[in-house]
Design an enzyme around this catalytic site. Structure first.
Site: not given
Ligand code: ATP
Ligand code: MG
Length: 140
Positions: A51, A59, A87, A93, A104, A114, A117, A128
């Site tokens: 991240y 946050f 997505r 989000t 979600r 949530n 990812h 990733e």
């Protein structure tokens, strides 16, 4: 349409509530194939690297704490337009803004916790995936 791969994480709030199978069912029903999957405990260094783009956000500390607080399930998903499709089925989000039927909306606890990812581009998906899987762990 192109066959793509995307990177997914089932986050601590979801593994904690035994939702891995329920989330995998949504993924598979959407036509995405889980071509690699493992349950790991993410280290602080791994979470900070993963991240890093959010390092300056207020946050960030909370996000790293959350991602290292319990096991996660890291996955590679494959299918037509996998990045955008995942997505779409993840939802927004913030679960309050997520569309009905999305992961979600159904499962997330909050904007932070949530549940999942998903990569936001094909390029980031490749980066990733390489952070968590070696080539011979991905079986399409
Ligand atoms: P992800 O990257 O996890 O797939 P996303 O792309 O929908 O989620 P980002 O903006 O990239 O959202 O934020 C990364 C993660 O940081 C979010 O999924 C969430 O866990 C956490 N997060 C984002 N905004 C907040 C916030 N305002 N407060 C707490 N945590 C947040
Ligand atoms: Mg993101």
């Amino acid at each position: 349409m192109a066959i793509e791969r995307t990177f997914s994480i089932i986050k601590p709030d979801a593994t904690d509530r035994n939702l891995t199978g329920a989330i995998n069912a949504v993924i598979e029903q959407a036509g995405l194939r889980i071509v690699a999957q493992k349950r790991i405990r993410m280290s602080r260094a791994e979470a900070e690297t993963f991240y890093a783009v959010h390092k300056a956000r207020p946050f960030f500390g909370e996000l790293v704490e959350m991602m290292t607080s319990a096991p996660v399930v890291v996955q590679v998903l494959e299918g037509e337009n996998a990045v955008a499709k995942y997505r779409e089925i993840m939802g927004a989000t913030n679960p309050d803004s997520a569309a009905p039927g999305t992961i979600r909306k159904q499962f997330a606890k909050s904007i932070g916790e949530n549940s999942v990812h998903g990569s936001d581009s094909v390029e980031n998906a490749a980066i990733e995936i390489a952070q968590f899987f070696s080539g011979n762990e991905i079986v399409g």
